[in-house]
Design an enzyme around this catalytic site. Structure first.
Site, short mmCIF file in Angstrom:
data_model
loop_
_atom_site.label_atom_id
_atom_site.label_comp_id
_atom_site.label_asym_id
_atom_site.label_seq_id
_atom_site.Cartn_x
_atom_site.Cartn_y
_atom_site.Cartn_z
N GLU A 1 30.81 39.52 96.11
CA GLU A 1 29.58 38.75 95.95
C GLU A 1 28.34 39.43 96.50
O GLU A 1 27.26 39.32 95.95
CB GLU A 1 29.74 37.36 96.60
CG GLU A 1 30.66 36.46 95.83
CD GLU A 1 30.77 35.09 96.46
OE1 GLU A 1 29.74 34.55 96.88
OE2 GLU A 1 31.89 34.56 96.55
N ASP B 1 34.62 35.40 97.07
CA ASP B 1 35.12 34.70 98.25
C ASP B 1 36.37 33.86 97.96
O ASP B 1 36.54 33.34 96.85
CB ASP B 1 34.02 33.78 98.82
CG ASP B 1 32.94 34.56 99.53
OD1 ASP B 1 33.15 35.77 99.79
OD2 ASP B 1 31.88 33.99 99.83
N ASP C 1 37.49 30.89 98.10
CA ASP C 1 37.37 29.44 98.05
C ASP C 1 37.02 29.04 96.62
O ASP C 1 36.94 29.89 95.73
CB ASP C 1 36.32 28.93 99.05
CG ASP C 1 34.96 29.59 98.87
OD1 ASP C 1 34.71 30.20 97.80
OD2 ASP C 1 34.13 29.51 99.79
N GLU D 1 34.27 28.00 95.32
CA GLU D 1 33.01 28.58 94.87
C GLU D 1 33.23 30.02 94.41
O GLU D 1 32.75 30.44 93.37
CB GLU D 1 32.00 28.53 96.01
CG GLU D 1 30.56 28.80 95.59
CD GLU D 1 29.87 27.55 95.10
OE1 GLU D 1 28.78 27.71 94.54
OE2 GLU D 1 30.40 26.45 95.27
N TYR E 1 37.15 34.99 107.19
CA TYR E 1 36.29 34.16 106.36
C TYR E 1 35.82 32.92 107.10
O TYR E 1 36.61 32.24 107.76
CB TYR E 1 37.02 33.77 105.08
CG TYR E 1 36.12 33.17 104.03
CD1 TYR E 1 35.00 33.87 103.58
CD2 TYR E 1 36.38 31.91 103.48
CE1 TYR E 1 34.17 33.32 102.62
CE2 TYR E 1 35.57 31.38 102.51
CZ TYR E 1 34.45 32.09 102.09
OH TYR E 1 33.62 31.55 101.14
N ARG F 1 34.27 30.07 106.02
CA ARG F 1 34.27 28.73 105.42
C ARG F 1 35.72 28.27 105.32
O ARG F 1 36.40 28.57 104.35
CB ARG F 1 33.59 28.74 104.05
CG ARG F 1 32.10 28.99 104.13
CD ARG F 1 31.41 28.78 102.80
NE ARG F 1 29.98 29.02 102.91
CZ ARG F 1 29.38 30.18 102.70
NH1 ARG F 1 30.11 31.24 102.35
NH2 ARG F 1 28.08 30.32 102.83
N HIS G 1 44.16 29.66 104.24
CA HIS G 1 43.13 30.31 105.04
C HIS G 1 43.52 30.28 106.50
O HIS G 1 44.36 29.49 106.92
CB HIS G 1 41.79 29.57 104.88
CG HIS G 1 41.19 29.75 103.52
ND1 HIS G 1 40.03 29.14 103.15
CD2 HIS G 1 41.60 30.46 102.44
CE1 HIS G 1 39.73 29.47 101.91
NE2 HIS G 1 40.68 30.26 101.46
#
Length: 871
Positions: A9, A82, A84, A86, A299, A301, A346
């Site tokens: 990203e 990422d 997740d 998103e 990570y 989040r 995660h």
């Protein structure tokens, strides 16, 4: 020859990963999302299986082109955004764009995910590449569609029924409700007086205090002593009974354990960074993102408190080497995540390597990054250390049979994890999620826990130095800080870890909430929006409903529910609710607040909401004379203004006197208070109260305005003026506004500078002008991204870059302009000073039951294609 292209990203992440992969890889960045929903009311179409009309972001085109260029010499595309929902959606959008452009025909495409940016983690992720998870993508699409449907249907309703320019969000609205509810509790709070009485005691040179707990055989509660007179009488009786000394009646000693907290998750990191470092949620996440991209932490989040076996092994080895066996538990600590929908794949937020201690990185990171890293590293290491052992003692002192006092204290017998991470500074330390069963006593020590007591024995008497009464008042519940709001959002399941910072930032950006001394309070606008939503859309700002919707999105992500079914269930009730409220008269939806009767006229005074905000109305439309209107000024709020304050507004405009033959008036307008002089309007700034402006202040502003407007030069016999506007300093000449670049000295522009700036502007205007028909007032100009604009007055028609603009005729341009202009409606008869009518609301898609499908449909600019995962 490059065999593989790997897309992440951010460019910072790409730079870090590029160091770990060999010459067979080209690592590029998508710079976030490459596609977004079009900003139009039917971008999500409930009548067509919730088809979503995406467009490639203008800024993303060059990044996509760079990826396409690299793919020409590659065999495989790895999508490494990422880990997740998103990130999954970003990978899917990029895949769809490249597939539609025919760039993946002979390319293998795989999705790779990693929780940390280390060489081993990235190579392992590539080895275990998979296809895009459409369950995760569809959960993200469902979230986007829900947010879009709420925003594009509630916002126009707010414009029509409350005030122009307002907006509502699916998760921001319940968050706003939390803040408004707390403010209402504060407003309704009635303070109560109470008194505490302490005894000053001394043994040798050691002095300390003990608190009165029982009096005349009654155990005291908070409000038992509630006046100065009662406190004075109590003190007198105790002094008489004590005769200068108290006796040790009981001593209770015990050993307590305090277990370390789990490593950070997103919410606890935001809370702790706010409490210990003073960082807002947005700032914390920005810094954590940078630490992640540089490979320093995992990570950021996540809602999981688990740690990998490799991380635990690293931490235990570091603890044993640095602190010794006394600080290492017999077995690793395992923390259980409280959230029922946590993504256990995660890890918690932790350093990627225990050996990268904060001391080693001190000179490599800027101060804010280092402070946050220091917090994360210490919390993670401490989570695998032994408990702190505290010796606590509680002593009861007797004053005959009249009263008893208590004192408590504690000392650290063994620091355990406190040697690394000092807890007890904030209440966020003893978080949920700590499921260590060895000891459940994680509560803070009560009473005077910091007091060190001298050695004492039962029956011993101590000198009483004084009896000290102190007055106290109960305080209202505190306003939310960013930290406590994040905690509340987490407790109510509003949003998810990745959204907490954006929820708060959105409320601040919309000016529904202000932050003062790190405390959040609702503005008048925020209160009105909340009042409207809780009254007419209570279901959608209900905490349980919002949490249930988040749970359903998690179920979609797990592949256990069809996302179109979820959207259809939501839309059926929501669209009916919107439709019902759209038909209700404005006066019923947003009722006026009656303030009282004006004694002079006998007319009622009320405060109402209009297109440009709240205003006061004197009289009613049923009166023979038309009502009078006045806007609220300064810090006057809809829900706080009094009758006296409202009537004073009708004294405006105020005539302050004459200056050089012209009247000087001060008044309040749509854009705030202003001075009016000789046809000019000079802003006073929104925070200024026009009633406090003196004649001298007004004249000073007039003179400053005259100086600012005075021409600084002439060019082609026309005056040149300079000023500073919203986008910086500029020149005004012949109706042209010319930006002044930073390389010029704004205060000392030479004639040569002025000529250069004007001629450069004229040249640029000429270069972008394609057609000009002065008689029709129409011109055609080049626009950004290779597009074109037809302009007539304030009407602008955008043309695509494929449009053959050279062949455009005046007749065709006129027709396009006419099509663009909105249909004129018959205006209502205007009344003096009455707020302008609202704009018509955006058209809402009809409520029609959608037939759910498994296939994902996504509309693009020209075609509608089925979404499929990569193979």
């Amino acid at each position: 020859m490059t065999k593989n292209v790997l897309v992440v990203e951010s460019p910072a992440k790409a730079k870090t990963i590029n160091k770990y992969l060999g010459k067979d890889f080209t690592v590029l960045a998508s710079y976030g999302h490459v596609r977004q929903l079009r900003k139009k009311t039917d971008a999500v179409d409930p009548n067509n299986h919730f088809a979503m009309d995406y467009e490639v972001s203008p800024d993303a085109k060059r990044h996509i082109n760079a990826i396409i260029s690299a793919l020409r010499d590659a065999d495989t595309l790895y999508l490494a955004t990422d880990p997740d929902r998103e990130g999954e959606a970003i990978s899917w959008h990029l895949y769809e764009v490249l597939k539609q452009q025919g760039k993946l025909k002979d390319k293998a495409t795989s999705r790779v995910v990693f929780n940390e940016i280390t060489e081993s983690a990235i190579k392992q992720a590539i080895k275990n590449a998979r296809s895009i998870s459409m369950d995760l993508v569809n959960a993200q699409q469902a979230r986007s569609a829900l947010d879009f449907l709420v925003g594009f249907n509630l916002s126009p309703l707010l414009w029509r029924k409350v005030q122009s320019g307002l907006s509502a969000g699916r998760v921001q609205s319940p968050a706003l409700r939390l803040i408004c509810q707390r403010e209402a509790e504060i407003d309704a709070f009635v303070s109560q007086e109470f008194w505490q009485i302490k005894a000053g005691l001394q043994k040798s040179q050691h002095t300390f205090e003990a608190k009165l707990t029982t009096f005349q055989d009654v155990k005291l509660k908070q409000f038992d002593i509630n006046s100065a007179e009662q406190a004075s009488q109590t003190v007198a009786q105790i002094k008489a009974a004590a005769d200068g000394k108290l006796t040790v009646a009981d001593i209770e000693k015990k050993e307590r354990k305090r277990n370390p907290s789990p490593p950070f998750i997103t919410s606890t990191l935001q809370q702790e960074a706010a409490n210990k470092l003073g960082f807002g949620a947005t700032r914390t996440m920005r810094l954590a993102q940078k630490l992640y991209e540089e490979g320093k932490i995992t990570y950021m989040r996540t809602d999981s408190v688990s740690l990998s076996n490799d991380a635990i092994s690293q931490f235990r080895q570091h603890i044993q080497t640095t602190f010794g066996d006394d600080y290492l538990p017999d077995k690793p600590r395992r923390f259980k995540t409280k959230s029922k929908n946590a993504q256990e794949a995660h890890e918690a937020i932790r350093p990627t390597s225990a050996s990268q201690s904060p001391q080693r990185l001190r000179s490599l990171l800027d101060n804010d990054l280092w402070r946050l890293y220091d917090l994360i590293w210490k919390r993670a290491i401490a989570s695998q250390m032994t408990p702190a052992i505290l010796d606590t003692v509680g002593v009861t002192f007797a004053c005959g049979t009249t009263a008893t006092f208590k004192a408590s204290g504690s000392t650290i017998k063994h620091p355990g994890f406190l040697a690394v991470y000092q807890i007890g500074i904030t209440k966020t330390e003893n978080t949920p999620n700590n499921a260590d069963a060895d000891n459940t006593d994680n509560a803070e020590t009560t009473g005077d826990s910091g007091t060190i007591l001298p050695p004492l024995s039962v029956g011993e008497t101590l000198q009483l130095t004084d009896i000290i009464p102190s007055q106290h008042f109960t305080e209202p519940p505190p306003r939310y800080s960013e930290a406590t709001l994040v905690k509340a959002l987490e407790e109510y399941d509003i949003g998810r870890p990745s959204t907490y910072a954006s929820i708060i930032q959105t409320l601040l950006n919309r000016e529904y909430v202000i932050s003062d001394k790190r405390r959040l309070s609702p503005t008048a606008t925020g209160k009105i929006v909340n009042l409207f939503l809780t009254k007419h859309f209570s279901r959608y700002v209900d905490y349980d409903f919002t949490a249930k919707l988040e749970d359903e999105l998690d179920v979609v992500a797990d592949g256990k529910k069809d996302w179109l079914t979820l959207l259809d269930e939501f839309w059926q009730t929501f669209s009916k609710n919107v439709e019902e409220k759209m038909a209700v008269p404005r006066e019923e939806v947003m009722q006026a607040r009656e303030l009282g009767i004006d004694k002079k006229t006998g007319k009622p005074v009320s405060v109402r909401f209009g297109r440009y905000g709240p205003f006061v109305q004197l009289g009613t439309k049923e009166d023979e004379e038309k009502p009078q209107f006045a806007s609220l000024i300064g810090d006057l709020a809809f829900d706080e203004i009094t009758l006296e304050q409202a009537l004073k507004l009708f004294e405006l405009p105020l005539n302050l006197g004459d200056y050089e033959g012209h009247a000087v008036e001060v008044n309040e307008g749509r854009y705030g208070p202003y001075v009016k002089y000789d046809g000019q309007y000079i802003s006073l700034g929104k925070s200024k109260n026009p009633f406090t402006v003196s004649y001298d202040e007004a004249v000073e502003l007039i003179i400053a305005k005259q100086k600012a407007d005075a021409p600084i030069a002439e060019y082609e016999s026309k005056p040149v003026q300079k000023a500073v506007g919203r986008f910086g300093p500029y020149l005004k000449w012949n109706n042209l506004f010319i930006n002044i670049p930073k390389k010029y000295d704004y205060d000392n522009l030479s004639h040569e500078d002025i000529v250069t700036l004007i001629e450069d502007k004229k040249r640029k205007e000429k270069e972008k002008l394609i057609h000009h028909w002065p008689e029709a007032g129409i011109r055609v100009e080049k626009a950004r991204w290779g597009r074109f604009n037809i302009i007539k007055g304030k009407t602008k028609v955008e043309l695509g870059k494929d449009f053959d603009v050279e062949k455009l005729t005046l007749e065709a341009a006129t027709k396009l302009i006419e099509q663009k202009k909105p249909t004129k409606k018959t205006a209502k008869k205007a009344t003096a000073k009455k707020p302008a009518a609202k704009k018509p609301a955006a058209k809402k898609p009809a409520a029609k039951k959608a037939t759910t499908k498994k296939a994902t449909t996504t509309k693009t600019t020209k075609t509608t294609t089925k979404s499929t995962s990569s193979k």
